[in-house]
Design a protein around this motif. Structure first.
Motif, short mmCIF file in Angstrom:
data_model
loop_
_atom_site.label_atom_id
_atom_site.label_comp_id
_atom_site.label_asym_id
_atom_site.label_seq_id
_atom_site.Cartn_x
_atom_site.Cartn_y
_atom_site.Cartn_z
N GLN A 1 -4.30 -11.24 -19.16
CA GLN A 1 -5.42 -10.32 -19.17
C GLN A 1 -6.69 -11.03 -18.37
O GLN A 1 -7.08 -10.24 -17.51
CB GLN A 1 -6.08 -10.22 -20.55
CG GLN A 1 -7.18 -9.55 -20.64
CD GLN A 1 -7.06 -8.06 -21.48
OE1 GLN A 1 -6.02 -7.81 -22.02
NE2 GLN A 1 -8.11 -7.33 -21.31
N LYS B 1 -18.90 -5.09 -22.43
CA LYS B 1 -17.55 -5.06 -22.75
C LYS B 1 -16.65 -5.32 -21.33
O LYS B 1 -15.48 -5.52 -21.83
CB LYS B 1 -17.42 -3.54 -23.21
CG LYS B 1 -18.19 -3.40 -24.61
CD LYS B 1 -17.77 -1.79 -25.24
CE LYS B 1 -18.55 -1.84 -26.53
NZ LYS B 1 -18.46 -0.45 -27.06
N GLU B 2 -17.19 -4.92 -20.38
CA GLU B 2 -16.14 -5.23 -19.20
C GLU B 2 -16.51 -6.81 -19.15
O GLU B 2 -15.51 -7.37 -18.47
CB GLU B 2 -16.91 -4.31 -17.98
CG GLU B 2 -16.68 -3.10 -18.12
CD GLU B 2 -17.28 -2.30 -16.91
OE1 GLU B 2 -18.02 -3.03 -16.00
OE2 GLU B 2 -17.11 -1.08 -17.03
N GLU C 1 -14.02 -8.35 -25.74
CA GLU C 1 -14.54 -7.12 -25.84
C GLU C 1 -13.62 -6.02 -25.15
O GLU C 1 -14.00 -4.80 -25.27
CB GLU C 1 -16.01 -6.75 -25.50
CG GLU C 1 -17.10 -7.82 -26.41
CD GLU C 1 -17.05 -7.42 -27.84
OE1 GLU C 1 -16.58 -6.10 -28.20
OE2 GLU C 1 -17.25 -8.10 -28.66
N GLN C 2 -12.82 -6.40 -24.12
CA GLN C 2 -12.14 -5.74 -23.20
C GLN C 2 -11.12 -5.00 -24.29
O GLN C 2 -10.37 -5.60 -25.02
CB GLN C 2 -11.70 -6.40 -22.01
CG GLN C 2 -12.52 -7.12 -21.18
CD GLN C 2 -12.01 -7.84 -20.04
OE1 GLN C 2 -10.92 -8.46 -20.06
NE2 GLN C 2 -12.85 -8.15 -19.08
N PRO C 3 -10.46 -3.89 -23.58
CA PRO C 3 -9.47 -3.23 -24.14
C PRO C 3 -8.24 -4.29 -23.78
O PRO C 3 -7.99 -4.86 -22.71
CB PRO C 3 -9.38 -1.76 -23.29
CG PRO C 3 -10.66 -1.63 -22.68
CD PRO C 3 -11.24 -3.06 -22.60
N TYR C 4 -7.40 -4.17 -24.44
CA TYR C 4 -6.15 -5.35 -24.42
C TYR C 4 -5.20 -4.57 -23.54
O TYR C 4 -4.84 -3.50 -23.90
CB TYR C 4 -5.64 -5.58 -25.73
CG TYR C 4 -4.32 -6.52 -25.78
CD1 TYR C 4 -4.25 -7.55 -25.06
CD2 TYR C 4 -3.39 -6.09 -26.40
CE1 TYR C 4 -3.05 -8.39 -24.78
CE2 TYR C 4 -1.95 -6.67 -26.43
CZ TYR C 4 -2.21 -7.59 -25.58
OH TYR C 4 -0.82 -8.46 -25.44
N THR D 1 -8.87 -3.86 -28.75
CA THR D 1 -9.60 -4.70 -28.10
C THR D 1 -8.76 -6.16 -28.11
O THR D 1 -8.05 -6.30 -28.79
CB THR D 1 -11.07 -5.09 -28.43
OG1 THR D 1 -10.97 -5.54 -29.90
CG2 THR D 1 -11.67 -3.52 -28.59
N LYS E 1 -10.14 -8.85 -29.09
CA LYS E 1 -10.58 -9.42 -30.30
C LYS E 1 -9.80 -8.85 -31.43
O LYS E 1 -9.10 -9.93 -32.23
CB LYS E 1 -11.94 -8.94 -30.66
CG LYS E 1 -12.51 -9.50 -31.96
CD LYS E 1 -14.00 -9.20 -32.10
CE LYS E 1 -14.61 -9.80 -33.27
NZ LYS E 1 -16.19 -9.45 -33.43
N LYS E 2 -9.27 -7.59 -31.45
CA LYS E 2 -8.45 -7.20 -32.40
C LYS E 2 -7.00 -7.67 -32.44
O LYS E 2 -6.49 -7.97 -33.34
CB LYS E 2 -8.45 -5.64 -32.47
CG LYS E 2 -9.68 -4.92 -32.81
CD LYS E 2 -10.14 -5.09 -34.43
CE LYS E 2 -11.24 -4.48 -34.65
NZ LYS E 2 -11.64 -4.48 -36.01
#
Length: 311
Positions: free
Chosen positions: A191, A248-249, A254-257, A264, A266-267
């Motif tokens: 990523q 977020k970028e 914070e970025q979409p996985y 994200t 994080k999730k």
């Protein structure tokens, strides 16, 4: 003393220098192998000086990890051409540089170059580099490196993308750093390679960076005629909204996985932490991209052809 083919072959295997140069070195030193090596080394240093002015903006980023993942190194070594960057001899040398750094006390390239070379302590790192320049025939430069020594429980993970075009390394903190954590680390490293985040999380963003971004967004809003009649509080909310979107970028967690856009990063980390039964956090990360920020060599094909033709 008669110079035999086996002597030339032995010297070539010892030094990696071409057959003709090896034969000449043996002839100049009356067949003394040690003196011939010294002669070639001297020639190598002289040859590297001639090449030192050439632009070296190609090359590779490669990494070294200790078996227990307690130490990790990522290094960028530059060459003049992409062709040499793919050369197995060059790549093996870069891996040796990374391994040397793992046991080094050097804080920067200048200090590194002054150290005895791990693989031949009769040479300094700088002299070993010069010898490699003579063998490969291009200017080479050790540009930069990053070394992590693991702090506490966890692991160090590295990822090399595109054969060495991009290199990523990160340290994960976890009391139960098993194979699932290693796999997660590889996925996050991919990523980082793809999206190039500037920071790990919002709390890692310097206040001056946020202030500068807010200033830029404010100026953009003021220059947009569509905002001329909008109330100040509405414009302020718009600026904060854009700033939050930028964060977020810029921030990895914070970025979409990339492998699952519903999560994200994080999730994703939280889901793996739940699986292994221990919290996981990213302590630090580094991303190198080969040649970034360096001047590129300008090639003129017509001139090269004319030069080769002797015109």
């Amino acid at each position: 003393m008669a110079i035999t083919a086996s002597m030339v072959k032995e010297l070539r295997e010892m030094t990696g220098v071409g057959m003709l140069d090896c034969k000449k070195a043996l002839a100049e030193t009356d067949g003394d192998m040690d003196k011939a090596v010294e002669y070639l080394r001297e020639k190598g240093l002289a040859a590297s000086e001639k090449k030192a002015g050439r632009i070296a903006s190609e090359g590779v980023c490669l990494s070294y990890l200790a078996e227990d993942k307690s130490v990790g190194v990522i290094v960028e070594v530059n060459s003049e051409t992409d062709f040499v960057a793919k050369n197995p001899v060059f790549r093996e040398y870069v891996l040796q540089v990374a391994e040397h750094i793992a046991g080094s006390q050097a804080a920067d390239v200048e200090a590194l170059l002054a150290e005895p070379w791990k693989f031949d302590t009769a040479l300094t790192v700088a002299e070993a580099l010069s010898s490699k320049v003579a063998v490969i025939g291009e200017n080479l430069k050790i540009r930069r490196f990053e070394k992590y020594i693991k702090e506490g429980a966890g692991t160090i993970v590295s990822y090399i993308h595109g054969g060495g075009r991009i290199g990523v390394m990160l340290e994960l903190a976890c009391d139960n750093a098993n194979e699932a954590v290693e796999e997660m680390g590889k996925n996050i490293a991919m990523q980082i390679a793809a999206l190039n985040p500037k920071f790990i999380a919002v709390e890692n963003v310097p206040a001056e960076f946020i202030a500068k971004e807010r200033e830029i967004l404010t100026q953009q809003a003021m220059n947009d005629e569509k905002n001329a009649k909008k109330p100040a509080n509405i414009i302020e909310k718009m600026i904060e909204g854009r700033l939050n979107k930028e964060m977020k970028e810029f921030c990895l967690v914070e970025q979409p996985y990339v492998k699952d856009g519903d999560l994200t990063v994080k999730k994703y980390i939280e889901s793996v932490a739940k699986e292994v039964g221990a919290p996981i956090s990213i302590k630090r990360m580094v991303r190198f991209e080969t040649g970034e920020g360096l001047e590129k060599k300008e090639e003129n094909f017509a001139e090269e052809v004319a030069k080769a033709a002797g015109k």
